[in-house]
Design an enzyme around this catalytic site. Structure first.
Site, PDB file in Angstrom:
ATOM      1  N   SER A 261      57.832  61.167  57.907  1.00 31.01           N
ATOM      2  CA  SER A 261      58.144  62.147  58.962  1.00 31.01           C
ATOM      3  C   SER A 261      56.957  63.100  58.991  1.00 31.01           C
ATOM      4  CB  SER A 261      59.431  62.916  58.639  1.00 31.01           C
ATOM      5  OG  SER A 261      60.511  62.034  58.522  1.00 31.01           O
TER       6      SER A 261
ATOM      7  N   LYS B 160      60.982  63.198  65.982  1.00 31.27           N
ATOM      8  CA  LYS B 160      61.625  63.294  64.666  1.00 31.27           C
ATOM      9  C   LYS B 160      61.762  64.755  64.238  1.00 31.27           C
ATOM     10  CE  LYS B 160      62.946  62.276  60.442  1.00 31.27           C
ATOM     11  NZ  LYS B 160      64.237  61.698  60.096  1.00 31.27           N
TER      12      LYS B 160
ATOM     13  N   LYS C 201      60.102  71.013  55.257  1.00 31.01           N
ATOM     14  CA  LYS C 201      58.835  70.548  55.861  1.00 31.01           C
ATOM     15  C   LYS C 201      59.045  70.140  57.324  1.00 31.01           C
ATOM     16  CE  LYS C 201      58.356  66.349  55.419  1.00 31.01           C
ATOM     17  NZ  LYS C 201      58.589  65.043  56.004  1.00 31.01           N
TER      18      LYS C 201
HETATM   19  P1  NDP Z   1      60.753  60.879  48.009  1.00 32.42           P
HETATM   20  O1  NDP Z   1      60.372  62.229  47.543  1.00 32.42           O
HETATM   21  O2  NDP Z   1      61.962  60.219  47.453  1.00 32.42           O
HETATM   22  O3  NDP Z   1      59.519  59.864  47.765  1.00 32.42           O
HETATM   23  C1  NDP Z   1      58.212  60.235  48.103  1.00 32.42           C
HETATM   24  C2  NDP Z   1      57.277  59.063  47.881  1.00 32.42           C
HETATM   25  O4  NDP Z   1      55.933  59.501  48.112  1.00 32.42           O
HETATM   26  C3  NDP Z   1      57.300  58.505  46.461  1.00 32.42           C
HETATM   27  O5  NDP Z   1      56.981  57.147  46.497  1.00 32.42           O
HETATM   28  C4  NDP Z   1      56.187  59.313  45.790  1.00 32.42           C
HETATM   29  O6  NDP Z   1      55.642  58.678  44.665  1.00 32.42           O
HETATM   30  C5  NDP Z   1      55.176  59.346  46.910  1.00 32.42           C
HETATM   31  N1  NDP Z   1      54.233  60.451  46.784  1.00 32.42           N
HETATM   32  C6  NDP Z   1      54.522  61.767  46.650  1.00 32.42           C
HETATM   33  N2  NDP Z   1      53.387  62.485  46.609  1.00 32.42           N
HETATM   34  C7  NDP Z   1      52.369  61.601  46.711  1.00 32.42           C
HETATM   35  C8  NDP Z   1      50.953  61.729  46.729  1.00 32.42           C
HETATM   36  N3  NDP Z   1      50.347  62.928  46.634  1.00 32.42           N
HETATM   37  N4  NDP Z   1      50.217  60.593  46.838  1.00 32.42           N
HETATM   38  C9  NDP Z   1      50.803  59.384  46.926  1.00 32.42           C
HETATM   39  N5  NDP Z   1      52.133  59.192  46.903  1.00 32.42           N
HETATM   40  C10 NDP Z   1      52.898  60.298  46.815  1.00 32.42           C
HETATM   41  O7  NDP Z   1      60.812  60.973  49.605  1.00 32.42           O
HETATM   42  P2  NDP Z   1      61.681  60.087  50.614  1.00 32.42           P
HETATM   43  O8  NDP Z   1      61.488  58.652  50.304  1.00 32.42           O
HETATM   44  O9  NDP Z   1      63.026  60.662  50.705  1.00 32.42           O
HETATM   45  O10 NDP Z   1      60.926  60.449  51.989  1.00 32.42           O
HETATM   46  C11 NDP Z   1      59.737  59.797  52.415  1.00 32.42           C
HETATM   47  C12 NDP Z   1      59.498  60.187  53.878  1.00 32.42           C
HETATM   48  O11 NDP Z   1      60.614  59.703  54.658  1.00 32.42           O
HETATM   49  C13 NDP Z   1      59.436  61.703  54.111  1.00 32.42           C
HETATM   50  O12 NDP Z   1      58.515  61.992  55.110  1.00 32.42           O
HETATM   51  C14 NDP Z   1      60.859  62.048  54.548  1.00 32.42           C
HETATM   52  O13 NDP Z   1      60.881  63.244  55.316  1.00 32.42           O
HETATM   53  C15 NDP Z   1      61.212  60.808  55.337  1.00 32.42           C
HETATM   54  N6  NDP Z   1      62.654  60.529  55.471  1.00 32.42           N
HETATM   55  C16 NDP Z   1      63.485  60.519  54.372  1.00 32.42           C
HETATM   56  C17 NDP Z   1      64.855  60.265  54.535  1.00 32.42           C
HETATM   57  C18 NDP Z   1      65.812  60.240  53.379  1.00 32.42           C
HETATM   58  O14 NDP Z   1      67.041  60.147  53.636  1.00 32.42           O
HETATM   59  N7  NDP Z   1      65.376  60.303  52.116  1.00 32.42           N
HETATM   60  C19 NDP Z   1      65.417  60.038  55.865  1.00 32.42           C
HETATM   61  C20 NDP Z   1      64.445  59.972  56.928  1.00 32.42           C
HETATM   62  C21 NDP Z   1      63.136  60.252  56.729  1.00 32.42           C
HETATM   63  P3  NDP Z   1      56.270  58.900  43.182  1.00 32.42           P
HETATM   64  O15 NDP Z   1      57.308  57.830  43.022  1.00 32.42           O
HETATM   65  O16 NDP Z   1      55.107  58.736  42.276  1.00 32.42           O
HETATM   66  O17 NDP Z   1      56.852  60.285  43.132  1.00 32.42           O
END
Ligand code: NDP
Length: 292
Positions: free
Chosen positions: A93, A168, A237
């Site tokens: 997002s 979004k 965010k």
């Molecule tokens: P999470 O916090 O669960 O996961 C984040 C992911 O990004 C992990 O794989 C993490 O790796 C990785 N990450 C974080 N920081 C970095 C970095 N600096 N460099 C590389 N990788 C990084 O988030 P979500 O999966 O919940 O959300 C992901 C996206 O989807 C967001 O934009 C969110 O707004 C969107 N979204 C989420 C929904 C939900 O229900 N959860 C619904 C709809 C949209 P690591 O495992 O190492 O921490």
């Protein structure tokens, strides 16, 4: 078709599961490598140790990271390794301005870009029923469609690059407003001695209902179970992005600006790991009442 998925977080993981099946040949990478290795073992796909290694043979690269900032930072390491002619689909997002910058850098290398944030939560990702809002050229969105159909049910091209992110962000602003306003209404009714379950039952049969009141509040606010499916940090965010867009477009939008302020405060109070619906706890504390 060779697909690379970068970012196995709460929602990225169930999305990637759908891509681990035919006709896709999936490679995954995650910052915490252990998660990618476990995923690869469980689903019989490849895990790479670096994003550059993961993208080097891909036809399609999917990113699903917290915000556009992380996607743009990652680009430095991968832009020279993504094959010319590949397509990057960003399911983060994100924010429209950063997506446009990312797309411009990729275009110089002959790589297409579609911003494709999703909605429907972890449940929707597991069920493969997400809504996907796309920004990009008609050609690129059509190319992305068969991949998006692996985890999405409603896939809509909203406009040029950044349009998916913008839709979004506005959806998330509405979600935030629904959660906060339902929390305020139920806290007020609790002070009057009205049982929250009774109040919610009436509201859900009336015109004040929302996805939040129907699907989130019964389990999380009434049941006081707050599964951590979507972090308040991420909703903060998202509403911040929405507030930025209304400022850029000069649209008077006091509700959206207030939602951004309230969710930023709630995020600070509740910390990084809290679920988004836990914002209702802040309303309860301010009101000095428990809804349930
Ligand atoms: P999470 O916090 O669960 O996961 C984040 C992911 O990004 C992990 O794989 C993490 O790796 C990785 N990450 C974080 N920081 C970095 C970095 N600096 N460099 C590389 N990788 C990084 O988030 P979500 O999966 O919940 O959300 C992901 C996206 O989807 C967001 O934009 C969110 O707004 C969107 N979204 C989420 C929904 C939900 O229900 N959860 C619904 C709809 C949209 P690591 O495992 O190492 O921490």
């Amino acid at each position: 078709m060779k697909v690379t998925f970068l970012g196995l977080g709460a929602i990225g993981t169930p999305m990637a599961v759908h891509l681990s099946e035919d006709p896709f040949e999936l490679t995954v990478w995650n910052r915490t490598g252990e998660k990618a290795r476990e995923f690869a073992e469980e689903h019989g796909v490849y895990a790479e140790e670096s994003p550059a290694g993961a993208v080097s043979e891909a036809d399609i690269v999917i990113t699903c990271l917290p915000s556009s900032r992380e996607v743009e930072s990652m680009l430095d390491g991968i832009v020279s390794r993504i094959p010319r002619g590949a397509l990057m689909i960003d399911c983060t997002s994100g924010d429209p301005a950063t997506s446009r910058r990312i797309a411009a850098r990729l275009a110089e290398k002959g790589v297409g870009f579609v911003d494709a944030p999703v909605s429907g939560g972890v449940k929707g990702a597991v069920a493969g029923t997400l809504t996907v809002m796309c920004g990009g050229s008609e050609k690129d969105v059509e190319r992305a469609r068969p991949v998006l159909e692996a985890f999405g049910k409603k896939i809509v091209r909203c406009g040029e690059i950044g349009a998916g992110d913008a839709v979004k962000a506005m959806n998330q602003a509405l979600l935030a407003i629904h959660i906060w306003s339902a929390g305020e209404a139920l806290a007020t009714l609790a002070k009057l001695g009205v049982d929250a379950e009774v109040a919610l039952d009436v509201i859900n049969g009336s015109s004040g209902r929302s996805n939040s009141s129907e699907n989130l509040f019964p389990e999380r606010v009434i049941g006081r179970k707050y599964p951590r499916t979507f972090k308040i940090a991420l909703l903060d965010k998202d509403v911040g992005i929405a507030s930025g867009i209304v400022a850029e477009t000069g649209t008077p939008a006091p509700f959206i600006d207030l939602a951004a302020k309230l969710f930023s405060e709630a995020h600070q109070l509740l910390g990084e790991e809290a679920d988004h619906v836990e914002a209702v706890r802040v309303i309860e504390d301010k009101a000095g009442v428990r809804i349930s």
